[in-house]
Structures are given as C-alpha cells and as structure tokens.
Enzyme design. Structure first.
Site, PDB file in Angstrom:
ATOM      1  N   VAL A 194      -5.040  76.197 135.642  1.00 37.62           N
ATOM      2  CA  VAL A 194      -4.182  75.211 134.980  1.00 37.62           C
ATOM      3  C   VAL A 194      -2.866  75.840 134.516  1.00 37.62           C
ATOM      4  CG1 VAL A 194      -4.327  73.243 133.457  1.00 37.62           C
ATOM      5  CG2 VAL A 194      -6.394  74.424 134.072  1.00 37.62           C
ATOM      6  N   GLU A 214      -4.319  83.873 144.042  1.00 39.00           N
ATOM      7  CA  GLU A 214      -5.582  83.357 143.499  1.00 39.00           C
ATOM      8  C   GLU A 214      -6.765  84.052 144.170  1.00 39.00           C
ATOM      9  OE1 GLU A 214      -6.848  81.003 141.183  1.00 39.00           O
ATOM     10  OE2 GLU A 214      -8.746  81.680 142.047  1.00 39.00           O
ATOM     11  N   ARG A 283      -9.393  82.350 129.936  1.00 36.33           N
ATOM     12  CA  ARG A 283      -9.364  82.778 128.536  1.00 36.33           C
ATOM     13  C   ARG A 283     -10.785  83.155 128.090  1.00 36.33           C
ATOM     14  NH1 ARG A 283      -4.650  81.619 125.823  1.00 36.33           N
ATOM     15  NH2 ARG A 283      -5.660  81.255 123.829  1.00 36.33           N
ATOM     16  N   HIS A 455       0.848  43.444 135.715  1.00 33.44           N
ATOM     17  CA  HIS A 455       1.654  43.687 136.920  1.00 33.44           C
ATOM     18  C   HIS A 455       3.129  43.703 136.536  1.00 33.44           C
ATOM     19  CE1 HIS A 455       2.994  43.542 141.048  1.00 33.44           C
ATOM     20  NE2 HIS A 455       3.834  42.572 140.703  1.00 33.44           N
TER      21      HIS A 455
HETATM   22  P1  FAD Z   1      -7.179  77.757 118.899  1.00 28.86           P
HETATM   23  O1  FAD Z   1      -6.260  76.634 119.165  1.00 28.86           O
HETATM   24  O2  FAD Z   1      -7.164  78.940 119.732  1.00 28.86           O
HETATM   25  O3  FAD Z   1      -7.087  78.084 117.370  1.00 28.86           O
HETATM   26  C1  FAD Z   1      -7.768  79.141 116.788  1.00 28.86           C
HETATM   27  C2  FAD Z   1      -7.058  79.523 115.507  1.00 28.86           C
HETATM   28  O4  FAD Z   1      -7.887  80.424 114.797  1.00 28.86           O
HETATM   29  C3  FAD Z   1      -5.725  80.249 115.716  1.00 28.86           C
HETATM   30  O5  FAD Z   1      -4.749  79.684 114.877  1.00 28.86           O
HETATM   31  C4  FAD Z   1      -6.009  81.692 115.300  1.00 28.86           C
HETATM   32  O6  FAD Z   1      -4.886  82.318 114.714  1.00 28.86           O
HETATM   33  C5  FAD Z   1      -7.096  81.469 114.262  1.00 28.86           C
HETATM   34  N1  FAD Z   1      -7.996  82.604 114.068  1.00 28.86           N
HETATM   35  C6  FAD Z   1      -8.702  83.297 114.988  1.00 28.86           C
HETATM   36  N2  FAD Z   1      -9.489  84.212 114.398  1.00 28.86           N
HETATM   37  C7  FAD Z   1      -9.278  84.103 113.070  1.00 28.86           C
HETATM   38  C8  FAD Z   1      -9.807  84.761 111.942  1.00 28.86           C
HETATM   39  N3  FAD Z   1     -10.756  85.708 112.046  1.00 28.86           N
HETATM   40  N4  FAD Z   1      -9.345  84.401 110.718  1.00 28.86           N
HETATM   41  C9  FAD Z   1      -8.402  83.431 110.583  1.00 28.86           C
HETATM   42  N5  FAD Z   1      -7.886  82.763 111.621  1.00 28.86           N
HETATM   43  C10 FAD Z   1      -8.327  83.101 112.844  1.00 28.86           C
HETATM   44  N6  FAD Z   1      -5.731  72.025 126.200  1.00 28.86           N
HETATM   45  C11 FAD Z   1      -5.612  70.693 126.401  1.00 28.86           C
HETATM   46  O7  FAD Z   1      -6.524  69.934 126.058  1.00 28.86           O
HETATM   47  N7  FAD Z   1      -4.469  70.168 126.960  1.00 28.86           N
HETATM   48  C12 FAD Z   1      -3.439  70.935 127.353  1.00 28.86           C
HETATM   49  O8  FAD Z   1      -2.434  70.424 127.854  1.00 28.86           O
HETATM   50  C13 FAD Z   1      -3.541  72.342 127.168  1.00 28.86           C
HETATM   51  N8  FAD Z   1      -2.536  73.156 127.526  1.00 28.86           N
HETATM   52  C14 FAD Z   1      -2.645  74.505 127.305  1.00 28.86           C
HETATM   53  C15 FAD Z   1      -1.610  75.317 127.714  1.00 28.86           C
HETATM   54  C16 FAD Z   1      -1.691  76.692 127.530  1.00 28.86           C
HETATM   55  C17 FAD Z   1      -0.552  77.568 127.969  1.00 28.86           C
HETATM   56  C18 FAD Z   1      -2.846  77.237 126.897  1.00 28.86           C
HETATM   57  C19 FAD Z   1      -2.946  78.716 126.646  1.00 28.86           C
HETATM   58  C20 FAD Z   1      -3.891  76.435 126.495  1.00 28.86           C
HETATM   59  C21 FAD Z   1      -3.800  75.051 126.712  1.00 28.86           C
HETATM   60  N9  FAD Z   1      -4.841  74.196 126.343  1.00 28.86           N
HETATM   61  C22 FAD Z   1      -4.728  72.851 126.574  1.00 28.86           C
HETATM   62  C23 FAD Z   1      -6.075  74.694 125.717  1.00 28.86           C
HETATM   63  C24 FAD Z   1      -6.021  74.480 124.192  1.00 28.86           C
HETATM   64  O9  FAD Z   1      -4.877  75.124 123.676  1.00 28.86           O
HETATM   65  C25 FAD Z   1      -7.282  75.034 123.558  1.00 28.86           C
HETATM   66  O10 FAD Z   1      -8.420  74.477 124.176  1.00 28.86           O
HETATM   67  C26 FAD Z   1      -7.320  74.702 122.074  1.00 28.86           C
HETATM   68  O11 FAD Z   1      -6.197  75.223 121.410  1.00 28.86           O
HETATM   69  C27 FAD Z   1      -8.599  75.250 121.436  1.00 28.86           C
HETATM   70  O12 FAD Z   1      -8.607  74.920 120.097  1.00 28.86           O
HETATM   71  P2  FAD Z   1      -9.409  75.778 119.010  1.00 28.86           P
HETATM   72  O13 FAD Z   1      -9.171  75.100 117.713  1.00 28.86           O
HETATM   73  O14 FAD Z   1     -10.789  75.994 119.478  1.00 28.86           O
HETATM   74  O15 FAD Z   1      -8.744  77.211 119.032  1.00 28.86           O
HETATM   75  P1  NAI Z   2      -8.229  78.774 134.554  1.00 25.94           P
HETATM   76  O1  NAI Z   2      -9.660  79.057 134.345  1.00 25.94           O
HETATM   77  O2  NAI Z   2      -7.766  77.374 134.626  1.00 25.94           O
HETATM   78  O3  NAI Z   2      -7.731  79.470 135.889  1.00 25.94           O
HETATM   79  C1  NAI Z   2      -7.822  80.844 136.105  1.00 25.94           C
HETATM   80  C2  NAI Z   2      -7.709  81.103 137.586  1.00 25.94           C
HETATM   81  O4  NAI Z   2      -7.562  82.490 137.775  1.00 25.94           O
HETATM   82  C3  NAI Z   2      -8.942  80.644 138.357  1.00 25.94           C
HETATM   83  O5  NAI Z   2      -8.537  79.869 139.463  1.00 25.94           O
HETATM   84  C4  NAI Z   2      -9.593  81.961 138.775  1.00 25.94           C
HETATM   85  O6  NAI Z   2     -10.278  81.868 140.012  1.00 25.94           O
HETATM   86  C5  NAI Z   2      -8.390  82.877 138.863  1.00 25.94           C
HETATM   87  N1  NAI Z   2      -8.705  84.288 138.706  1.00 25.94           N
HETATM   88  C6  NAI Z   2      -9.582  84.863 137.856  1.00 25.94           C
HETATM   89  N2  NAI Z   2      -9.568  86.212 137.994  1.00 25.94           N
HETATM   90  C7  NAI Z   2      -8.651  86.497 138.932  1.00 25.94           C
HETATM   91  C8  NAI Z   2      -8.148  87.697 139.500  1.00 25.94           C
HETATM   92  N3  NAI Z   2      -8.611  88.890 139.120  1.00 25.94           N
HETATM   93  N4  NAI Z   2      -7.206  87.618 140.459  1.00 25.94           N
HETATM   94  C9  NAI Z   2      -6.714  86.420 140.858  1.00 25.94           C
HETATM   95  N5  NAI Z   2      -7.148  85.242 140.345  1.00 25.94           N
HETATM   96  C10 NAI Z   2      -8.095  85.273 139.397  1.00 25.94           C
HETATM   97  O7  NAI Z   2      -7.478  79.583 133.397  1.00 25.94           O
HETATM   98  P2  NAI Z   2      -5.966  79.581 132.896  1.00 25.94           P
HETATM   99  O8  NAI Z   2      -5.073  78.936 133.871  1.00 25.94           O
HETATM  100  O9  NAI Z   2      -5.709  80.967 132.459  1.00 25.94           O
HETATM  101  O10 NAI Z   2      -6.049  78.667 131.621  1.00 25.94           O
HETATM  102  C11 NAI Z   2      -6.986  78.973 130.591  1.00 25.94           C
HETATM  103  C12 NAI Z   2      -7.561  77.731 130.016  1.00 25.94           C
HETATM  104  O11 NAI Z   2      -6.612  77.082 129.187  1.00 25.94           O
HETATM  105  C13 NAI Z   2      -7.952  76.678 131.039  1.00 25.94           C
HETATM  106  O12 NAI Z   2      -9.215  76.918 131.571  1.00 25.94           O
HETATM  107  C14 NAI Z   2      -7.932  75.432 130.243  1.00 25.94           C
HETATM  108  O13 NAI Z   2      -9.156  75.306 129.583  1.00 25.94           O
HETATM  109  C15 NAI Z   2      -6.828  75.682 129.234  1.00 25.94           C
HETATM  110  N6  NAI Z   2      -5.610  75.003 129.667  1.00 25.94           N
HETATM  111  C16 NAI Z   2      -5.620  73.645 129.765  1.00 25.94           C
HETATM  112  C17 NAI Z   2      -4.513  72.958 130.178  1.00 25.94           C
HETATM  113  C18 NAI Z   2      -4.602  71.488 130.332  1.00 25.94           C
HETATM  114  O14 NAI Z   2      -5.558  70.908 129.857  1.00 25.94           O
HETATM  115  N7  NAI Z   2      -3.630  70.845 130.971  1.00 25.94           N
HETATM  116  C19 NAI Z   2      -3.259  73.638 130.484  1.00 25.94           C
HETATM  117  C20 NAI Z   2      -3.362  75.090 130.399  1.00 25.94           C
HETATM  118  C21 NAI Z   2      -4.492  75.722 129.972  1.00 25.94           C
END
Ligand code: FAD
Ligand code: NAI
Length: 476
Positions: A194, A214, A283, A455
């Site tokens: 993603v 990939e 992740r 529509h």
């Molecule tokens: P996090 O959002 O990771 O929050 C955890 C918090 O805990 C952080 O603020 C951290 O600082 C804090 N923390 C950790 N350990 C401690 C500690 N010991 N003491 C105090 N604080 C601590 N998901 C979607 O549904 N839609 C999307 O479009 C989407 N896009 C994404 C794009 C990117 C680039 C990335 C990286 C992720 C994306 N995700 C998306 C995934 C989404 O961000 C995560 O699934 C979501 O943030 C998880 O929420 P959480 O509350 O479990 O953890």
């Molecule tokens: P991902 O799990 O979506 O994709 C990781 C990709 O890397 C997979 O296709 C995997 O086969 C590949 N890969 C793993 N090891 C590799 C290697 N050694 N060499 C080459 N390819 C390798 O994880 P990504 O993109 O890092 O995102 C992490 C998570 O964040 C997602 O799984 C999703 O849960 C969340 N996310 C959600 C979004 C959304 O909801 N629109 C947007 C961005 C992130």
C-alpha cells in the site's frame, strides 16, 4: 499518585478513540503518548495515522493528482494553462498544516472530554493490589500513575530491511517519503504494497521516474486478483510505474545516490542507482519500552500482543488494540477496537465482524474491497455467483473524466447473500461503504439491485454489478 479507571497507552486512532469513548462512558481516563511533532519540539497526538500515515499521505496524493490533472486532463475540458510549475516544499507545507490542525484537534477533544493527556513513554512498572502501575518517562522526568484497566495501543513501526538502515535522507521510510522537499529524478521503492503504491504514485505524478521492486511473485496478493490485474495494467501501462515482481533484493549501498543490487524473477542480476530509495516492506508491532515483562503481558511469536477476539490479553483488565495486535493494520480497525474495548469495560457487549473491515488503496484509480475475494471463496469451496460492471459507460464517471475501472459483487449461489464487493475506479474509497453496509446487514445482491441509486452517480456501477449477479444488468 494519580489513580484512574482507565489508562490508555498510545494516542493513535486506536488509543485516542478508546480514551474518548471511555470518558464518554463516565470513566476517569488518562492517555499517555510519546509522539512529538515534525520539528521534535512539542507533543503531537494522533499517532502514525495523523502524523506520518493516513492523513499526510492523502494530502500529498491530492496535491499530486491536481498537478497531474492540470497537465494531462484540463485540455479536453477546453482549459489551457500557461507555465505550470511544481513546488514540492509548498506541497509539504500544506500537508504539515493539515497534520497540525488534526493533531491539535485530538488535544481539543481530550480537553473537551476531560481526559488527562500525559506526555512521555509509558511502561508497566508493576501492580498495587488490583491496580496496574504505569511509569511515564518524560525525558527522564518520571511519574507513576495507576489504573484498574489498561488499554495498550502502541501501534506499529516500519519493518526494517536488513541490508540498509533508514536515514530519512537517502533511504526513506514513510516519514521520509512524506517529507521530500525536492522531486527525486529517480526514485526506487522496495515493496509494492500500500505505501509503495501510494507514495510511488505521488512522486511519479510530480515528475520522478519510479521503479518498485517487489519480492512476491503476485501483485497485491491480498486483493481480488481480477481487480489486482486491472490495477497492475493501469499502473504500469498507463501511468508508467515500473513494477518488477518476484525480485530478490541483494546488497544496497547509500552514498550520493542509493545503489540496489537485485535478482529478477528470471534470475537475471541487475543493479540500479536511485536518487532516493523508499523502503516499504510492511510494519511490525511496537512494544518498545513498554516493559511487558514487569507484569507478564504475553506477546506472540511475531511480537504482537496476544489478544482474543475481544482484545483481552492474558492479564485481567489489560486490553490491547490496533496495530499492536493481530489483524489488518488499519486506522478504522484500530478505532473500532478502541470503542469496543471501552464499551466492554463498561459491561456492554459490542461486536466487531472482522470480515467486514474495508480495505482501500488511494491510488488513481482507487482500489477498495470488503469481504471475501474470489480466490478465498474458491479455497473455502463456497459456491458463488458474480456480477461485474465497468465505469466506462457510467455517465457521471465520463463527466468527471474518470471512466475507468470495475466493480464486482460476489454473492452466495444458494442464498444470494453478498459475500464480497471489489472495486477499482474513481472515488471507490467512498463507494465501498455501501458494500460494508450490505455485508453488515447480510444483504442479498437482489437487495442492492432493488435499492434506488441516484442518477447520475458512480454508485450506479455498484447497482449494475448487483443486477449482473442475477444476470439482469440493464446497461451491460
Ligand atoms: P499508531 O497510530 O501507531 O499510534 C501509536 C501511538 O502510540 C503513537 O503515537 C506512539 O507515539 C505511541 N506510543 C508507542 N509506544 C508508546 C509508549 N510506550 N508510551 C507512550 N506512547 C507510545 N490506515 C488506514 O486505515 N488508512 C490509510 O489511508 C492509511 N494510510 C497509511 C499511510 C502510511 C504512510 C502509514 C505508515 C500507515 C497508514 N495507515 C492507514 C495505517 C494506520 O496509520 C495505522 O493502522 C494506525 O495508525 C494504527 O493505529 P494505532 O492507534 O494502533 O497505532
Ligand atoms: P504492505 O504489507 O502493504 O506491503 C509490503 C510489501 O513489501 C509486500 O508486497 C511484500 O511482499 C513486500 N516485501 C516484503 N519484504 C520484501 C523484501 N525484502 N523485498 C521486496 N519486497 C518485500 O506494507 P506497507 O506498504 O509497508 O504498509 C504497511 C501497512 O500500513 C499496510 O499493510 C497497511 O496496513 C498500512 N497502510 C494502509 C494504507 C491504506 O489503508 N490506504 C496506506 C498505507 C499503509
């Protein structure tokens, strides 16, 4: 020593929502978070999602889509634009403004709901009778707070690639990928998941030559493969993303640029040098500094905190939600678990159907789905029927200049109950909600076929797909 009914560790979309719901239910609640803003000089609530995930990535996707549209789509509308320039730093500044607004919004919500927001790293210290003791470490200044219930919502961090460390200068994780203030001429991405696709799309649209490497032989293996194949064609043939599947990454060296050695699926040795490299290979759960050993909180073999279907851990009154536990790493899944846990603490009986969690990839066209894929239904031996309909003849999509993509409805042969809805097309991130509602209410494809859809709207494609499942499409 301050005592609470509920302490939440982590203020991402899992933790901050859990804290709000707990406070609404009358519990004295505190939320501990160690997150800081981009400058590193002030606390920033909202976790990965608000600071370096969902929201900033969508801000950049939108900016890059505008830049692409003005260059490639405006002319057919009769709009001629003169000298078009792109300012990456300005795009990042706009994104930072949105992040600040939303993280500040969480602070406001905490105040409004009388939640104590504690800044610092939270860790288990031990027990005092029935109460759990949590130490909060704010740059060496330590305080201890106690609570009957603890909700762990510490999220996830990027999975490291053993070959190279992230420096967020040349080798970037999601944080670095969201903060480039100049467009790299050649961008490499490891992982076509993603993040790879969303970030690759952003930088491709604003001028980078993008190569995604990939490891898996199958593109978007978790998605329905009919949709994944259509997506692969759009991204590679129409948008010019180079996506190489089935590669084995070898040595990586970072200097002026980043040189990646890899072996192709056919066993050919290749070397590419990029200006920047994004590593997006998934992740991993974050339990850093949580000191789970102090109370014997169990993790599974992959490092996730072990929970049952209700987010209960092995310890009484300790719960865990979001990315730090099993299931998809998605913000809405984390939030829903947070609400459900707060309600369980209050003695209520909420239920989450994990089969109905929607997935969205915010590329252009967008990809979205809910429920089972054809591949899953085949593997489970479920007899299903399918209806598909394209956006190509949809009036609204044509008017928008976005008449590409497909919607597919999968329904049970015996009962007609909808089992999965799969989409690629314009704004399907919004359309998928109708699929989620259908699954939640156990709707049949006939139900969707008989519901009036306005529509001209994009939702008519879903309507047609439902009609097609019963072999009575009107426009197909
Ligand atoms: P996090 O959002 O990771 O929050 C955890 C918090 O805990 C952080 O603020 C951290 O600082 C804090 N923390 C950790 N350990 C401690 C500690 N010991 N003491 C105090 N604080 C601590 N998901 C979607 O549904 N839609 C999307 O479009 C989407 N896009 C994404 C794009 C990117 C680039 C990335 C990286 C992720 C994306 N995700 C998306 C995934 C989404 O961000 C995560 O699934 C979501 O943030 C998880 O929420 P959480 O509350 O479990 O953890
Ligand atoms: P991902 O799990 O979506 O994709 C990781 C990709 O890397 C997979 O296709 C995997 O086969 C590949 N890969 C793993 N090891 C590799 C290697 N050694 N060499 C080459 N390819 C390798 O994880 P990504 O993109 O890092 O995102 C992490 C998570 O964040 C997602 O799984 C999703 O849960 C969340 N996310 C959600 C979004 C959304 O909801 N629109 C947007 C961005 C992130």
């Amino acid at each position: 020593m301050s005592q609470y009914d509920v302490i939440v560790i982590g203020a991402g979309p899992g933790g901050y929502v859990a804290a709000i719901r707990a406070a609404q239910l009358g519990f004295k609640t505190a939320c501990i978070d160690a997150g800081v803003n981009k400058a590193g000089d002030a606390p920033a609530l909202g976790g990965t999602c608000l600071n370096v995930g969902c929201i900033p990535s969508k801000a950049l996707l939108q900016s890059s889509e505008h830049f692409h549209a003005v260059q490639h789509d405006f002319a057919e509308h009769g709009i001629t634009v003169g000298d078009i320039k792109f300012d990456a730093a300005k795009m990042i500044e706009r994104k930072d403004g949105i992040v600040n607004k939303l993280t500040g919004g969480v602070k406001f919500l905490f105040q409004k709901n009388k939640i104590d927001s504690l800044f610092g790293l939270g860790s288990f210290k031990g027990k005092n009778g029935d109460l759990y003791q949590i130490e909060v470490d704010n740059k060496g200044e330590k305080t201890v707070v106690e609570a009957k219930h603890v909700i762990v919502a510490t999220g996830s961090v990027p999975r490291p690639l053993p070959q190279i460390a992230i420096d967020n200068v040349n080798v970037l994780d999601n944080e670095g990928a969201l903060n480039l203030t100049e467009v790299p001429a050649k961008l490499g991405v490891i992982g076509s998941g993603v993040i790879g696709l969303e970030m690759g799309s952003v930088w491709k649209r604003v001028g980078s030559e993008v190569t995604i490497l990939e490891a898996a032989p199958t593109f978007l293996a978790a998605a329905d493969q009919q949709i994944a194949k259509e997506a692969f064609k759009f991204f590679t043939k129409e948008q010019g993303l180079e996506i190489e599947l089935g590669v084995k990454i070898g040595e990586i060296k970072a200097g002026q640029g980043v040189t990646v050695q890899y072996e192709t699926a056919k066993g050919e040795a290749k070397t590419e040098t990029f200006d920047k490299l994004i590593v997006a290979i998934g992740r991993i759960p974050n339990t850093n500094g949580l000191n789970v050993e102090a109370v014997g909180l169990e993790k599974d073999e992959r490092g996730f905190i072990k929970v049952d279907g209700d987010c209960k851990t092995n310890l009484p009154n300790v719960w865990a939600i979001g990315d730090v536990v099993r299931g998809p790493m998605l913000a809405h899944k984390a939030s829903d678990e947070g609400v459900a846990v707060a309600e369980r603490i209050a003695g209520q009986k909420p239920h989450i159907d994990f089969n109905n969690v929607p997935f969205v990839i915010y590329t252009d066209p967008e990809i979205a789905w809910v429920g089972k894929t054809e591949e899953q239904l085949k593997a489970e031996g479920v007899e299903y029927k399918k209806g598909t309909s394209g956006f190509g003849a949809n009036g609204r999509a044509l008017a928008m200049g976005k008449a590409k993509g497909t919607i597919k409805v999968l329904a049970c042969v015996k009962t007609d109950r909808i089992l999965g809805v799969h989409m690629i097309g314009p704004v399907v991130s919004e359309l998928v909600s109708e699929g989620v509602t259908s699954l939640e209410f156990s709707a049949s494809s006939e139900d969707i076929a008989r519901i009036i859809h306005a529509h001209p709207t994009l939702s008519e494609v879903l309507h047609e797909a439902a009609l097609a499942a019963d072999k009575r499409a009107l426009h197909g």
